[in-house]
Design a protein around this motif. Sequence first.
Motif, PDB file in Angstrom:
ATOM      1  N   TRP A  84      -2.666   0.165   2.207  1.00 39.39           N
ATOM      2  CA  TRP A  84      -2.138   0.401   1.250  1.00 39.39           C
ATOM      3  C   TRP A  84      -0.551  -0.786   0.743  1.00 39.39           C
ATOM      4  N   THR A  85      -0.477  -1.439   1.582  1.00 45.24           N
ATOM      5  CA  THR A  85       0.854  -2.581   1.212  1.00 45.24           C
ATOM      6  C   THR A  85      -0.154  -3.464   0.666  1.00 45.24           C
ATOM      7  N   GLU A  86      -1.429  -3.890   1.420  1.00 43.84           N
ATOM      8  CA  GLU A  86      -2.441  -4.833   1.288  1.00 43.84           C
ATOM      9  C   GLU A  86      -2.937  -4.047  -0.336  1.00 43.84           C
ATOM     10  N   ALA A  87      -3.240  -3.286  -0.842  1.00 43.70           N
ATOM     11  CA  ALA A  87      -3.930  -2.709  -2.216  1.00 43.70           C
ATOM     12  C   ALA A  87      -2.717  -2.802  -2.802  1.00 43.70           C
ATOM     13  N   ASP A  88      -1.139  -2.415  -2.723  1.00 42.12           N
ATOM     14  CA  ASP A  88      -0.093  -3.078  -3.976  1.00 42.12           C
ATOM     15  C   ASP A  88      -0.099  -4.716  -4.100  1.00 42.12           C
ATOM     16  N   ARG A  89      -0.309  -5.291  -2.543  1.00 42.97           N
ATOM     17  CA  ARG A  89      -0.007  -7.113  -3.179  1.00 42.97           C
ATOM     18  C   ARG A  89      -1.364  -7.603  -3.711  1.00 42.97           C
ATOM     19  N   LEU A  90      -1.939  -7.081  -3.751  1.00 38.20           N
ATOM     20  CA  LEU A  90      -3.649  -7.110  -4.301  1.00 38.20           C
ATOM     21  C   LEU A  90      -3.369  -7.064  -6.030  1.00 38.20           C
ATOM     22  N   ILE A  91      -3.299  -5.944  -6.182  1.00 39.35           N
ATOM     23  CA  ILE A  91      -2.801  -4.799  -7.356  1.00 39.35           C
ATOM     24  C   ILE A  91      -1.593  -6.141  -7.997  1.00 39.35           C
ATOM     25  N   GLY A  92      -0.844  -5.955  -7.148  1.00 39.66           N
ATOM     26  CA  GLY A  92       0.436  -6.888  -7.821  1.00 39.66           C
ATOM     27  C   GLY A  92       0.478  -6.654 -10.104  1.00 39.66           C
ATOM     28  N   ASP A  93       0.659  -7.464 -10.637  1.00 35.45           N
ATOM     29  CA  ASP A  93       0.761  -6.680 -11.881  1.00 35.45           C
ATOM     30  C   ASP A  93      -0.500  -6.580 -12.469  1.00 35.45           C
ATOM     31  N   TRP A  94      -1.638  -6.232 -11.850  1.00 34.26           N
ATOM     32  CA  TRP A  94      -2.600  -6.020 -12.521  1.00 34.26           C
ATOM     33  C   TRP A  94      -2.499  -5.248 -13.591  1.00 34.26           C
ATOM     34  N   ASP A  95      -3.351  -5.964 -14.112  1.00 32.78           N
ATOM     35  CA  ASP A  95      -3.327  -4.793 -15.836  1.00 32.78           C
ATOM     36  C   ASP A  95      -4.832  -4.510 -16.408  1.00 32.78           C
ATOM     37  N   ALA A  96      -5.393  -3.960 -17.154  1.00 32.62           N
ATOM     38  CA  ALA A  96      -6.699  -3.233 -18.038  1.00 32.62           C
ATOM     39  C   ALA A  96      -6.181  -2.199 -18.361  1.00 32.62           C
ATOM     40  N   HIS A  97      -6.915  -2.289 -19.853  1.00 30.82           N
ATOM     41  CA  HIS A  97      -7.029  -1.239 -20.617  1.00 30.82           C
ATOM     42  C   HIS A  97      -7.402   0.160 -20.154  1.00 30.82           C
ATOM     43  N   TYR A  98      -8.464   0.246 -19.143  1.00 32.89           N
ATOM     44  CA  TYR A  98      -9.313   0.934 -19.251  1.00 32.89           C
ATOM     45  C   TYR A  98      -8.595   1.372 -17.371  1.00 32.89           C
ATOM     46  N   SER A  99      -7.210   1.183 -16.892  1.00 32.08           N
ATOM     47  CA  SER A  99      -6.897   2.080 -15.769  1.00 32.08           C
ATOM     48  C   SER A  99      -5.316   1.709 -16.076  1.00 32.08           C
ATOM     49  N   CYS A 100      -5.224   2.567 -15.262  1.00 27.38           N
ATOM     50  CA  CYS A 100      -3.709   3.012 -15.211  1.00 27.38           C
ATOM     51  C   CYS A 100      -3.019   2.108 -13.825  1.00 27.38           C
ATOM     52  N   MET A 101      -3.651   1.862 -13.407  1.00 32.79           N
ATOM     53  CA  MET A 101      -2.666   0.941 -12.055  1.00 32.79           C
ATOM     54  C   MET A 101      -2.049   0.353 -12.113  1.00 32.79           C
ATOM     55  N   GLY A 102      -2.250  -0.805 -13.331  1.00 32.03           N
ATOM     56  CA  GLY A 102      -1.022  -1.459 -13.144  1.00 32.03           C
ATOM     57  C   GLY A 102       0.243  -1.195 -14.044  1.00 32.03           C
ATOM     58  N   GLU A 103       0.238   0.111 -14.627  1.00 35.55           N
ATOM     59  CA  GLU A 103       1.373   1.123 -14.249  1.00 35.55           C
ATOM     60  C   GLU A 103       2.069   1.799 -13.567  1.00 35.55           C
ATOM     61  N   GLY A 104       1.367   1.572 -12.175  1.00 36.81           N
ATOM     62  CA  GLY A 104       1.815   2.633 -11.303  1.00 36.81           C
ATOM     63  C   GLY A 104       1.428   3.736 -11.089  1.00 36.81           C
ATOM     64  N   GLY A 105       0.414   4.205 -11.621  1.00 38.56           N
ATOM     65  CA  GLY A 105      -0.463   5.279 -11.470  1.00 38.56           C
ATOM     66  C   GLY A 105      -1.196   4.590 -10.574  1.00 38.56           C
ATOM     67  N   PHE A 106      -2.875   6.286 -10.535  1.00 35.93           N
ATOM     68  CA  PHE A 106      -4.141   5.913  -8.879  1.00 35.93           C
ATOM     69  C   PHE A 106      -4.823   6.246 -10.253  1.00 35.93           C
ATOM     70  N   ASP A 107      -6.112   5.012  -9.292  1.00 34.50           N
ATOM     71  CA  ASP A 107      -7.181   5.279 -10.101  1.00 34.50           C
ATOM     72  C   ASP A 107      -8.047   5.952  -9.193  1.00 34.50           C
ATOM     73  N   PHE A 108      -8.392   6.954  -9.779  1.00 29.28           N
ATOM     74  CA  PHE A 108      -9.558   7.826  -8.851  1.00 29.28           C
ATOM     75  C   PHE A 108     -10.655   7.705  -8.941  1.00 29.28           C
ATOM     76  N   SER A 109     -11.127   7.540  -9.912  1.00 21.31           N
ATOM     77  CA  SER A 109     -11.675   7.702 -10.442  1.00 21.31           C
ATOM     78  C   SER A 109     -13.452   7.896 -10.261  1.00 21.31           C
ATOM     79  N   ASP A 110     -13.161   7.026  -9.128  1.00 18.55           N
ATOM     80  CA  ASP A 110     -15.218   6.742  -8.197  1.00 18.55           C
ATOM     81  C   ASP A 110     -15.108   7.846  -7.168  1.00 18.55           C
ATOM     82  N   PHE A 111     -13.625   8.556  -7.086  1.00 21.39           N
ATOM     83  CA  PHE A 111     -13.398   9.024  -6.029  1.00 21.39           C
ATOM     84  C   PHE A 111     -14.261  10.270  -6.304  1.00 21.39           C
ATOM     85  N   VAL A 112     -14.555  11.094  -7.458  1.00 25.03           N
ATOM     86  CA  VAL A 112     -14.786  12.116  -7.390  1.00 25.03           C
ATOM     87  C   VAL A 112     -15.978  12.300  -7.149  1.00 25.03           C
ATOM     88  N   GLU A 113     -17.026  11.369  -6.562  1.00 25.83           N
ATOM     89  CA  GLU A 113     -18.576  11.404  -6.376  1.00 25.83           C
ATOM     90  C   GLU A 113     -18.613  11.862  -4.744  1.00 25.83           C
TER      91      GLU A 113
END
Length: 141
Positions: A84-113
């Motif tokens: 998780w520490t590495e994931a946060d480092r990689l995400i950094g300030d990444w922002d994309a209109h289709y994901s809430c990850m840049g705002e600090g949320g989680f994107d579990f979109s593919d985990f439902v499978e």
Amino acid sequence: VQHSWWNQKETTKADLAYVREAATYFKIDDGNYDRDDAIEPGDKVDKNKTADYETDDADIAAHAVLREQAKSDSNPNTVARRYWTEADRLIGDWDAHYSCMGEGGFDFSDFVECWWIFELGSDANTIPKFWSRFLMHSESR
């Protein structure tokens, strides 16, 4: 197994036809949104109402707390803590209109499978339950 209207819309008709011909195709409900507006005729849809992994704006602050817990020295799962520490480092300030990850949320979109395939059911059907089961447990579990 595919979730979401968006994924199905972004798949070419030829690719989708190939998958339907070559495999058993399941379209499951979207864990991020409660909508089924892209179901094509012939889809085998599992109306299971997948796990609730949707992140609303109100959830962002709660997710920030979970993120910090996962990276904390108090997390007994040292492997998850490192990942998780590495994931946060990689995400950094990444922002994309289709994901809430840049705002600090989680994107579990593919985990439902995964949730559907492995039949996790109520053991991991919300973000807090997922977090407890896979990120904050003792490694000896």
